[in-house]
Scaffold this active site. Structure first.
Site, short mmCIF file in Angstrom:
data_model
loop_
_atom_site.label_atom_id
_atom_site.label_comp_id
_atom_site.label_asym_id
_atom_site.label_seq_id
_atom_site.Cartn_x
_atom_site.Cartn_y
_atom_site.Cartn_z
CE LYS A 74 -3.71 2.43 2.56
NZ LYS A 74 -4.40 2.35 3.88
CB SER A 150 -7.15 4.30 3.10
OG SER A 150 -6.75 4.27 4.14
CB SER A 174 -8.17 2.01 6.23
OG SER A 174 -8.42 3.52 6.48
#
Length: 475
Positions: A74, A150, A174
């Protein structure tokens, strides 16, 4: 080579093929790369490609439970030496990481082959993945809808069969929100189960947690065995587990007492599809021999939102000021999105007294929930208050956070609770809407009890399997 069944394997399944020499790590890397190139123009899931580096890594000897498995980091906290971690922000664009994050190093030791980084909202602020730097990530079930955030790029890539597992982290949902939106397994571990080093001990007063999104409970459990455990100098660590988490998969749960809720802390009932998902899962749990009843911990919505926002906004201000130190630039509203800028300004106004008060309130909530969890083995809620929202629902250029968040005020009613309390929680793909959008069902466990959640999740995966449910964009 090319084999159409690549995406039918989870991460442990692909690793077993490598160990049996039925395929090579290099073969799997090419399979994943071909799928990135095929699907990324539509999904916008992968924002940094490091194919040559991944190909070189795939040629080298490796070991670990995920030997040779294609993997994506990520673009928040996924530091890989020499590769930028941009946090979805134009302000931090292009600066390479000086070293691997501790978690990245542990991912490598698990045997994965890293091929790129995934799309995020700026600074991980939103429950959707849309930024001025990268543009929106699109949900493979319906590209008009959000992947969640996210960790939305990671979730889109796993859901579409590009990779079987991908890095994710969670400061208010997230990991679990994208898992719910994309039909995946998303475990937020107990606070400090996975390390945040070498640069941080905790983030935002302990709100931030690290792990992955996956398509199987066993991958989620096995990777936690690879990554968990304190690092030297950590400010605190999670209680030790009795046995490897992977051994909990298939282990008998016993008869559990499970609470469930379909109303949020403000007393509002969630979307009918979420209610339906809870009701169906409650019946399934009862059929499996568990005791299920409607109940919720005594939490006050106003205190939760105020204390969480004080930590969240001041943590964002710290983050942006740290970016300024790294870049040598002053923060400016030309390179920072309007919503981020508004929260940054709010965060700078949080006083030390307000911060300490927020921490005290969080600790009070933790005690209240802990007492509630003495009576229950798990607390079940919808992961979200509604099915995946449409892209564009949040105006990232709006500087007033109240106005920006108004369209989704009831969308994320539950996930931040477990960030505040530090307890583990897992989202499972147990319901789909009539028009084919996933609806996640979340289970929160006692502090330190990922093992209990993994046993329950594996039982539900067997009873109501999701392995053969595929999005429109797949493999």
């Amino acid at each position: 080579m090319s084999f159409s069944e690549y995406a039918s394997y989870d991460g442990l399944g692909l690793a077993e093929l490598v160990r049996r020499k039925e395929v090579s790590a290099a073969d799997l890397a090419e399979e994943a790369i071909s799928r990135i190139e095929k699907h990324n123009p539509t999904l916008n899931a992968v924002v940094t490609k490091i194919y040559d580096r991944g190909r070189e890594a795939a040629k080298k000897p490796a070991s670990g439970p995920f030997e040779g498995v294609p993997f994506l980091l990520k673009d928040i906290l996924g530091d890989l030496e020499g590769v930028p971690t941009q946090n979805g922000s134009r302000f931090l664009s292009g600066i390479p990481a000086p070293h691997d994050a501790t978690l990245t190093a542990r991912f490598k030791q698990a045997g994965v082959v890293i091929l790129g980084k995934t799309n995020v909202p700026e600074c991980g602020l939103l429950p959707t993945t849309e930024s001025a730097l990268y543009g929106p990530a699109r949900n493979p079930w319906n590209t008009e809808h959000s992947t969640g955030g996210s960790s939305g790029g990671s979730a889109a890539a796993v859901a579409a069969g590009i990779v079987p597992i991908a890095h994710a982290n969670d400061g208010g949902g997230s990991i679990r929100i994208p898992a719910a939106c994309c039909g995946l397994v998303g475990l937020k571990p107990t606070r400090a189960r996975n390390p945040l080093g070498p640069d941080m001990g905790d983030i935002m007063g302990g709100l931030i947690h690290e792990h992955i999104v996956s398509r199987s409970v066993r991958d989620t459990a096995a990777m936690l065995d690879c990554t968990s455990g304190p690092e030297l100098g950590d400010p605190y660590f999670a209680p030790p587990n009795e046995r490897p988490f992977g051994e909990e998969v298939g282990r008998k749960t016993g008869k559990l007492r499970i609470a469930y809720s379909v109303t949020d802390t403000a007393g509002k009932t969630v979307h009918p599809e979420c209610v339906k998902g809870i009701e169906e899962t409650a019946k399934l749990l009862s059929d499996l021999g568990h005791e299920v009843e409607e109940a919720a911990p005594p939490l006050t919505n106003e205190i939760l939102s105020q204390s969480f926002m004080a930590l969240w906004a001041s943590g964002l201000a710290l983050q942006i000021d740290a970016f300024a130190m790294i870049t040598g630039k002053q923060p400016n509203d030309n390179e920072i999105e309007g919503l981020t800028w508004g929260l940054y300004q709010a965060g700078k106004q949080v006083t030390a007294v307000q911060y300490q008060m927020a921490m005290a309130q969080m600790q009070g909530m933790s005690r209240a929930v802990a007492h509630f969890m003495e009576r229950y083995d798990a607390w079940m809620t919808p992961t979200l208050g509604a099915p995946p929202l449409k892209l564009g629902s949040i105006d990232i250029h709006e500087r007033d956070p109240v106005k920006a968040f108004e369209p989704i005020i009831d969308y994320v009613p539950f996930t931040a609770i477990e960030n505040a309390t530090g307890q583990p929680a897992i989202s499972l793909p147990l319901h789909w809407t009539a028009d084919g959008l996933p609806v996640g069902i979340m289970f929160a466990g006692r502090f330190g009890d990922e093992a209990g959640l993994i046993r329950l999740a594996a039982q539900l995966e067997e009873a109501r399997p999701w392995k053969d449910k595929h999005p429109r964009i797949w493999n």
